[in-house]
Scaffold this active site. Sequence first.
Site, PDB file in Angstrom:
ATOM      1  N   ASP A 100      27.971 -82.561 -75.900  1.00 54.14           N
ATOM      2  CA  ASP A 100      28.223 -83.500 -76.994  1.00 54.14           C
ATOM      3  C   ASP A 100      29.718 -83.597 -77.294  1.00 54.14           C
ATOM      4  O   ASP A 100      30.218 -84.656 -77.687  1.00 54.14           O
ATOM      5  CB  ASP A 100      27.451 -83.047 -78.238  1.00 54.14           C
ATOM      6  CG  ASP A 100      27.612 -84.015 -79.404  1.00 54.14           C
ATOM      7  OD1 ASP A 100      27.418 -85.234 -79.209  1.00 54.14           O
ATOM      8  OD2 ASP A 100      27.929 -83.560 -80.519  1.00 54.14           O
ATOM      9  N   ARG A 108      36.694 -91.637 -72.013  1.00 56.20           N
ATOM     10  CA  ARG A 108      38.102 -92.013 -71.866  1.00 56.20           C
ATOM     11  C   ARG A 108      38.594 -91.734 -70.449  1.00 56.20           C
ATOM     12  O   ARG A 108      39.394 -92.488 -69.898  1.00 56.20           O
ATOM     13  CB  ARG A 108      38.941 -91.270 -72.906  1.00 56.20           C
ATOM     14  CG  ARG A 108      38.704 -91.746 -74.331  1.00 56.20           C
ATOM     15  CD  ARG A 108      39.651 -91.079 -75.310  1.00 56.20           C
ATOM     16  NE  ARG A 108      39.343 -89.667 -75.503  1.00 56.20           N
ATOM     17  CZ  ARG A 108      38.473 -89.204 -76.386  1.00 56.20           C
ATOM     18  NH1 ARG A 108      37.784 -90.056 -77.139  1.00 56.20           N
ATOM     19  NH2 ARG A 108      38.265 -87.900 -76.528  1.00 56.20           N
ATOM     20  N   HIS A 122      26.170 -90.364 -82.110  1.00 56.37           N
ATOM     21  CA  HIS A 122      25.690 -90.081 -83.462  1.00 56.37           C
ATOM     22  C   HIS A 122      24.165 -90.060 -83.516  1.00 56.37           C
ATOM     23  O   HIS A 122      23.572 -89.269 -84.263  1.00 56.37           O
ATOM     24  CB  HIS A 122      26.223 -91.122 -84.444  1.00 56.37           C
ATOM     25  CG  HIS A 122      27.713 -91.077 -84.618  1.00 56.37           C
ATOM     26  ND1 HIS A 122      28.416 -89.895 -84.702  1.00 56.37           N
ATOM     27  CD2 HIS A 122      28.636 -92.076 -84.751  1.00 56.37           C
ATOM     28  CE1 HIS A 122      29.707 -90.159 -84.858  1.00 56.37           C
ATOM     29  NE2 HIS A 122      29.864 -91.470 -84.888  1.00 56.37           N
ATOM     30  N   ASP A 125      22.972 -86.779 -82.277  1.00 54.43           N
ATOM     31  CA  ASP A 125      23.272 -85.766 -83.290  1.00 54.43           C
ATOM     32  C   ASP A 125      22.226 -85.777 -84.403  1.00 54.43           C
ATOM     33  O   ASP A 125      21.848 -84.721 -84.919  1.00 54.43           O
ATOM     34  CB  ASP A 125      24.659 -86.004 -83.893  1.00 54.43           C
ATOM     35  CG  ASP A 125      25.788 -85.644 -82.937  1.00 54.43           C
ATOM     36  OD1 ASP A 125      25.536 -84.888 -81.983  1.00 54.43           O
ATOM     37  OD2 ASP A 125      26.914 -86.133 -83.144  1.00 54.43           O
TER      38      ASP A 125
END
Length: 382
Positions: A100, A108, A122, A125
């Site tokens: 995570d 990137r 998210h 999560d």
Amino acid sequence: MPQCECPEPLSAVQLKRLEEHKYSAAGRSLFEPPCQIYWNWLVQQIPTWVAPNTLTTIGLVINVITTVILVYYSPTATEEVPGWAFFLSALGLFIYQSLDAIDGKQARRTNSSSALGELFDHGCDAVSTVFVAVGTCICCGIGAYPNWMFFCGFVGMFMFFCAHWQTYVSGTLRFGLVDVTEVQIAIIIMYLLTAFTGVSFWEMRVPVLGVNLQTFPILGIIGGFLYSTYNYFFVIMNGGVGKNGSTVADTSVLTPGLHIGLILTLAFIIFKKSSSHLFEHHPCLYVLTFGMVIAKISNKLVVAHMTKSELHLQDTAFIGPGLLFLNQYFNSYIDEHIVLWIAMVLSLVDLVRYCTAVCLQIASHLRIRVFSISPQGHAHKD
């Protein structure tokens, strides 16, 4: 023959605003600087053809499976669990935390950052928070104390929702000095300790203080709750970045509170009014059921922030809890345990259906793939 198609979850206006979304975060937690050394090394070991969302999904699946094993052995969060199961849970949480943490770095690194990646991160999560909460309660045998089990089971989900509530208000995701990384490391240590000593270890009394060892993780949870909640509501109550101190969507800063407030109120009422002591006999299933609902509304809150749109209260996520509430209203005409399982299945299906639909719609709009790296894509900071 005419085909019935389900309406897509996001409107054209929301998709347009999603393109304009820019990721904004502030703050750094205590353990982040040293962990960055490990994360930077780890991401270099990942092949560049592996998509960031694939990393997150693998971590989540492992985390969920290892926690389900704990639930299998300890459905009431009071039973002893084999040590190897806690070792697996510690490893599962460590793997999830690691993957995570590097999904954004991988995005990137492969020039595949996108708004979908942020949402996916998210969303995973939100689900992980539910299972980690249940695993922690099993680890300490908190099921022996139903009121504390309820608090410890739901407080993490509440704080996760509040973290994104203040993001919806301020437009910036803020990290505290003690945040998710620190909590996950503490839970991993607890898993390993319990693997060696057993759940009964937490029932030992401290000679001088005269309290069980269970008291200390509970106090830690209470302290974290007070610290985080104060920080979140300080931001929320001081007004947002929208018109007249409103949210990013120019709506009331208090609106999200209706969602989390309603689901926690339903969970508490059903817990206390159950004639068959539903929560006491099936605490893990109960927390997982309502956890799926909270994960759904947390995901909707993240979507509302990223698309600068209103968060509507009407939602199919409330069907499962509604069935439990109505069944109690009619004097538990159907066995509450059966209704709880029905609510669990409905809530899980609703969560998966919504998340799948949102991810596929965004991927189609941005012309990217969910689990593989597209040759071309819209770059957003992840």
